[in-house]
Each structure stands twice: as structure tokens, then as C-alpha cells.
Write an enzyme that holds these catalytic residues in place. Structure first.
Site, mmCIF file in Angstrom:
data_model
loop_
_atom_site.group_PDB
_atom_site.id
_atom_site.type_symbol
_atom_site.label_atom_id
_atom_site.label_comp_id
_atom_site.label_asym_id
_atom_site.label_seq_id
_atom_site.Cartn_x
_atom_site.Cartn_y
_atom_site.Cartn_z
ATOM 1 N N ASP A 196 0.806 -1.290 -0.025
ATOM 2 C CA ASP A 196 -0.045 -0.025 0.070
ATOM 3 C C ASP A 196 0.888 1.252 -0.210
ATOM 4 O O ASP A 196 1.860 1.183 0.848
ATOM 5 C CB ASP A 196 -1.035 0.189 1.278
ATOM 6 C CG ASP A 196 -1.887 1.091 1.377
ATOM 7 O OD1 ASP A 196 -2.629 1.084 0.422
ATOM 8 O OD2 ASP A 196 -1.813 1.933 1.924
ATOM 9 N N GLU A 275 1.851 -0.359 -4.925
ATOM 10 C CA GLU A 275 0.787 0.661 -5.351
ATOM 11 C C GLU A 275 1.791 1.903 -5.569
ATOM 12 O O GLU A 275 2.134 2.512 -4.699
ATOM 13 C CB GLU A 275 0.064 0.894 -4.477
ATOM 14 C CG GLU A 275 -1.191 1.874 -4.551
ATOM 15 C CD GLU A 275 -2.090 2.602 -3.589
ATOM 16 O OE1 GLU A 275 -3.010 3.126 -4.060
ATOM 17 O OE2 GLU A 275 -1.641 2.465 -2.473
HETATM 18 C C1 GLC Z 1 -4.078 3.224 -0.525
HETATM 19 C C2 GLC Z 1 -5.031 2.315 -0.653
HETATM 20 C C3 GLC Z 1 -6.453 3.351 -0.244
HETATM 21 C C4 GLC Z 1 -6.012 3.702 1.023
HETATM 22 C C5 GLC Z 1 -4.815 4.315 1.208
HETATM 23 C C6 GLC Z 1 -4.520 4.744 2.612
HETATM 24 O O1 GLC Z 1 -3.857 4.202 -1.513
HETATM 25 O O2 GLC Z 1 -5.542 1.708 -1.773
HETATM 26 O O3 GLC Z 1 -7.255 2.453 -0.028
HETATM 27 O O4 GLC Z 1 -7.284 4.814 1.500
HETATM 28 O O5 GLC Z 1 -3.777 3.711 0.643
HETATM 29 O O6 GLC Z 1 -3.931 3.470 3.376
#
Ligand code: GLC
Length: 567
Positions: A196, A275
Site C-alpha cells: 500500500d 501501489e
Molecule cells: C492506498 C489504498 C487506499 C487507502 C490508502 C491509505 O492508496 O489503496 O484505499 O485509503 O492507501 O492506506
């Protein structure tokens, strides 16, 4: 086939646990529900699952605020339920990766409770504390990035919500503790992690203020009013100026290497997918993350052939340039973005476009990721009643817009409904019965069910309809699995100036596949010149073709999807 690793050939499917399947009839998805649907997923052709967070959480950010990294949220079941799910998945040849939230914990995590309890407890330095807010940094979710904790009479830093304090990753004890959690699930047999928000892990140590000319609330407000390319460009620049000191700071590559080394201690090719947009997190192609999502592909207003071609050239060039060649990872949707069908559907053509975009994701070079519900063409549900919002980020925006920026409440509610991620997280639509079969009719699901389940957007109806989107996905996935070129072939664009259609080859020494996607409502006759190839044998098409077509005379129906093996 080849020497490829499992995560290169696999079709991944993201499960949003809260909305996937409710096995105990309480209105919230759970492991019992997911386990019951494994045969559905196997039948669809899924090879690997990515689970959004399933850990205990107060759910300010729908599970991305983790309060215990080594357990299961009670509403999803028990650790034993998780083990059963994992075992049953593996028994069907389906791998499982989990979501790993490194940047922050929940403010209810025991580490934070201890850290905020005094200035001199053993975990006092596990988060980022200052006596006064040291700068004007913003949180991308709820305004100021510094929140006061009376217990310490100090402020802590949070990139996301105030309920998501950032861990101090420069403290070795933090790393140690998090690596233990990482091992906990690897020991249980999970196949890897989706990482994440990796870019947010470190911040600028000099705490340099941002230079953006507005606050986060104002930026969100402007974002909701933006319409033109220029608007988006300008706001993108402001976003960059606002967060440049809170993102992508030195230290990340070393950290990713450390994490990768832990995964490599385990057998079975455990993997990491990040991500982030930046393939730099793949290191040399073999020492950091195996995959990084190709977000630039989906981060556009209109998914046009020209954009797709540009994206592929740039992305694949970057991957090829890594010392150990990198591997792509394509997706068009997830729990944070508008649903593919709504976003790229161009209104009345949405079903045709859904077919084209499904084919795109399943035929580009790289590992495809689908988001649950995409395979039946689920669409966004705009929730205009702010009291029904569960995505706290949107509730915060609504309050800030009305109270601080004096926006008319109806307009603010509409914007909140458009920007919230709730719209693409509604319960999965399994049947055409009330609540779409997600929960019994007399139970209120955690988010409203999209009423279009009654119009054929549900798994049950589509299973029985040979012409459904679901059956389209199933067939296409099998075509992909059976085609070495579609799995591992090199990508070569054809007709690079075409604006209305996309044509490309996927080539291996043993097979050449031609993919043609007609993104327009016009039929056309196309002529392709490919060295040594003269005929096209359709493997899959939405129109009718002869078993053998001449390569220099291929007719393409409106919105046609054509995949052919060249001979
Ligand atoms: C990432 C996740 C998202 C979340 C954020 C904070 O972007 O995909 O859903 O709100 O991180 O953890």
C-alpha cells in the site's frame, strides 16, 4: 511454455472483503463468503487473489487503518476461517496475496496507544512527533497533516487521516516489528503482498514546507469542479507541489530490498506488487518488487488507442531498460477508482466498451489485475445522502466544503458522492433477488446495493446467458491461457496512427497473435502487413469471421474485438 514465474502468467483478481460475499448474513462480506465463492472464481479462470485488508480495524479508512497486523477482523471471521480460505484457495490452485499497509497504523493500534501515552515510553519514537506543527504539510484525506495528542502535549504526523498516524520508519524497531508481521502471514503460506502507498513511507527530514497556493479542502473542491485537460494539469501540478516533500523520499529502495530479501527466504516465489506509478521500485528487476501497477495506463479521462499505444511504448521501454528485464502489470480498476465500465464506458456504449477494455487488459503484455464485479460490468453507485457515506475521506470533504468553504449542501453532497470511493465498493451482485443475493432481503448491507442488479448486472443471470459479459470474460480468459503469445509474447504495435482502433501483435517464436480492438461504432476494412504472415485464424471475436482470413483484407465490425493467430 516458458520459464516464466507464476506471477507473470497468473490472472489476478482483487477481492474487497467487505463487499465480496456475506457468508453469515450480517450485511458485511467475510471469509466464509469468500471461501464459498472459490469455485466461482476458479470457473472464471482466476489464478491469484489480492485481498484488500482483512485485519482488525476501526474502519476509518475501510481497513487501511490496521489495528492488529497479525489477526483477522472479527466481522470477517477468525484466523481459522482465514486458514480454511487459504487452504481451499491453494487446493484449487489459486494463490493469495495480502495487502500490506506499511506507512501507517490505526490510531487504535497498540503501538500508537503506547507511543502517544507519554513522551518517554519505549515506543515514544515509533511515530513522528513534534511539539508544534513544524510546517504547513497537508493530509491528502483530511486537511492538516499534524494532529494534537493531549497525552503528550505534542503533534503527530499523518499523510492520510488523523486516525492513520505515520510510522517512523527511520526507527529500526519499527522495521523489526513490521517484518515480524510480514513473516507471520508468509509462515502461514500466503504467496505475497500488495504494498500500500509505498511512496508515503518516508518524509523529507528537513520538513520543508509545501508551496501549493491552497489547502487540501480547496484542492478537493477545485478537483470536483475541474472539467478540462488544462484544469486537470494545473491541479496535478498543485497536488505535486503540495506533497512533494511527503513522497518518494530517499531510503525507499533500500527498504524495498530488505523486504524483498525476506520474501526470498521463503520457497514458492513469494511476490510483491507495489501501489505506485514508478517502475524504479522494481530495482534492477530482481531485487525489489516483482511488479508495479501500470497506473499511467488508467489515469486518463479517455482510454483512447493513442493513449494506450503511448503508454505501452513508454512502459515497456522502461521495463526493458532494467538490468534484469522487468515485467508489466496492467489494471483498469480497483477499490480506489471509479468502476471501469462507468469510467471508460462512454454512456450508452458501456457494454461494448467493457468488452473492449476487458480484452485490452487480458491481451497486453504483463500480468492482468481485475477488480471484483468488473467481470459482470458492475457500475458506480452515486450516493447522494452524506449520512450513507462510509468512506470517511468523502464525509470529511462534505463537512469541509459546507462548513469551511460555504458550498451549498446539495452541491457538496453531489460532489462527495462523485468523489467517494464508496461508489465503486458497493456489495457484489450475485443474484437478481433483493440485495442482489449479497445479504438476505431483511438485512441492510454495509453500503447500499446498486439497484441495477435487477437489470441483469448480477452473476446468476449472466452465468446462464451465453452473450453476457461474464461469459465473455470466461471465454477470453481461456483463450489467453491457451495462447503462448498472449501470455509471454513481445508487444508490437501496428497501424500506429489509427485513432479509432488499436491493433497490435503479441509474438513468440512459436506463435504470433494479432489483437484488434475497434473503439468506434464504424465498421472498417483493414489491411495488415506482417513479415512472413499472410493469413489470420480467429481465436476469438465478437463478430463472425471465416476460419481463415487474408491478412491484407480483414473486416472489422463496430466495436469488434478480434484475436487471431497469424499464419
Ligand atoms: C492506498 C489504498 C487506499 C487507502 C490508502 C491509505 O492508496 O489503496 O484505499 O485509503 O492507501 O492506506
Amino acid at each position: 511454455m516458458s520459464q516464466l514465474k507464476w506471477w507473470q502468467t497468473a490472472l489476478f483478481y482483487q477481492i474487497y472483503p467487505r463487499s465480496f460475499a456475506d457468508g453469515n448474513d450480517d450485511g458485511i462480506g467475510d471469509f466464509k463468503g469468500i471461501t464459498e465463492k472459490l469455485d466461482y472464481l476458479k470457473d472464471l479462470g482466476v489464478d491469484a487473489l489480492w485481498l484488500s485488508p482483512h485485519f482488525p480495524s476501526p474502519n476509518w479508512d475501510c481497513g487501511y487503518d490496521v489495528s492488529d497486523y497479525c489477526n483477522v477482523a472479527p466481522e470477517y471471521g477468525t484466523l481459522d476461517d482465514f486458514k480454511t480460505f487459504l487452504h481451499q484457495s491453494h487446493a484449487r490452485g489459486i494463490r493469495v496475496i495480502l495487502d500490506l499497509v506499511l506507512n501507517h497504523t490505526s490510531d487504535e493500534h497498540a503501538w500508537f496507544l503506547e507511543s502517544k501515552s507519554s513522551r518517554d515510553n519505549p515506543k515514544a519514537d515509533w511515530y513522528i512527533w513534534h511539539d508544534t506543527p513544524p510546517n504547513n504539510w497537508q493530509s491528502c484525506f483530511d486537511g492538516d497533516a499534524w494532529t494534537y495528542a493531549p497525552e503528550r502535549d505534542q503533534y503527530y504526523y499523518h499523510y492520510f487521516m488523523k486516525q492513520q498516524p505515520d510510522l517512523n520508519w527511520r526507527n529500526p524497531a519499527v522495521k523489526q516489528a513490521m517484518w515480524e508481521a510480514v513473516r507471520f502471514w508468509l509462515d502461514l503460506g500466503v504467496d505475497g503482498y500488495r504494498l500500500d502507498a509505498i511512496g508515503t513511507i518516508y518524509e523529507d527530514t528537513t520538513l520543508t514546507p509545501h508551496t501549493a497556493p491552497m489547502t487540501m479542502a480547496e484542492l478537493r473542491r477545485e478537483g470536483s469542479l475541474a472539467r478540462t485537460k488544462e484544469d486537470y494539469k494545473r491541479l496535478g501540478q498543485i497536488w505535486h507541489d503540495m506533497f512533494k516533500n511527503q513522497w518518494g523520499q530517499p531510503g525507499l529502495h533500500a527498504l524495498m530490498k530488505e523486504l524483498r530479501a525476506i520474501l526470498d527466504e521463503y520457497d514458492g516465489d513469494r511476490m510483491l506488487v507495489g501501489e505506485d506509478d514508478d517502475i524504479a521500485y522494481m530495482g534492477d528487476g530482481n531485487d525489489e518488487l516483482q511488479l508495479v501497477f501500470n497506473f499511467p495506463l488508467m489515469r486518463v479521462e479517455h482510454l483512447t488507442p493513442a493513449h494506450i499505444r503511448r503508454n505501452q511504448v513508454q512502459r515497456l521501454k522502461g521495463l526493458d531498460a532494467l538490468p534484469t528485464r522487468g515485467w508489466g502489470c496492467n489494471t483498469l480498476g480497483n477499490h480506489d477508482t471509479s468502476r471501469v465500465r462507468t469510467r471508460f464506458g462512454r454512456g450508452t456504449e458501456s457494454l461494448e466498451l467493457a468488452r473492449l477494455n476487458a480484452t485490452l487488459i487480458l491481451t497486453l503484455r504483463g500480468t492482468p489485475f481485475l477488480y471484483n464485479g468488473e467481470e459482470i460490468g458492475m457500475t458506480d453507485l452515486i450516493i447522494t445522502d452524506p449520512t450513507l457515506l462510509r468512506d470517511t475521506m468523502a464525509s470529511w470533504y462534505y463537512d469541509a466544503a459546507v462548513n469551511d468553504l460555504h458550498v451549498d449542501p446539495t452541491e457538496a453532497a453531489r460532489h462527495a458522492g462523485e468523489m467517494t470511493r464508496d461508489k465503486n465498493r458497493t456489495p457484489n451482485q450475485w443474484t437478481h433477488t433483493p440485495n442482489a443475493g449479497f445479504s438476505p432481503a431483511d438485512v441492510t448491507p454495509w453500503l447500499p446495493v446498486n439497484p441495477n442488479y435487477a437489470e441483469g448486472i448480477n452473476m446468476q443471470d449472466q452465468q446462464d446467458d451465453p452473450a453476457s459479459l461474464l461469459n465473455f470474460y470466461k471465454l477470453l480468459i481461456q483463450v489467453r491461457k491457451n495462447s503462448p503469445a498472449l501470455i509471454e509474447g513481445e508487444y508490437r504495435p501496428l497501424h500506429e496512427r489509427a485513432r479509432a482502433y488499436l491493433a497490435f501483435l503479441r509474438e513468440t517464436p512459436e506463435q504470433t497473435a494479432l489483437v484488434v480492438l475497434n473503439y468506434s461504432d464504424k465498421a472498417r476494412a483493414l489491411s495488415f502487413t506482417v513479415d512472413g504472415k499472410h493469413t489470420a485464424h480467429p481465436l476469438f471475436s465478437t463478430a463472425s469471421h471465416k476460419p481463415e482470413e487474408t491478412l491484407n483484407r480483414i473486416s472489422l465490425a463496430p466495436y469488434e474485438v478480434l484475436i487471431a493467430e497469424l499464419g
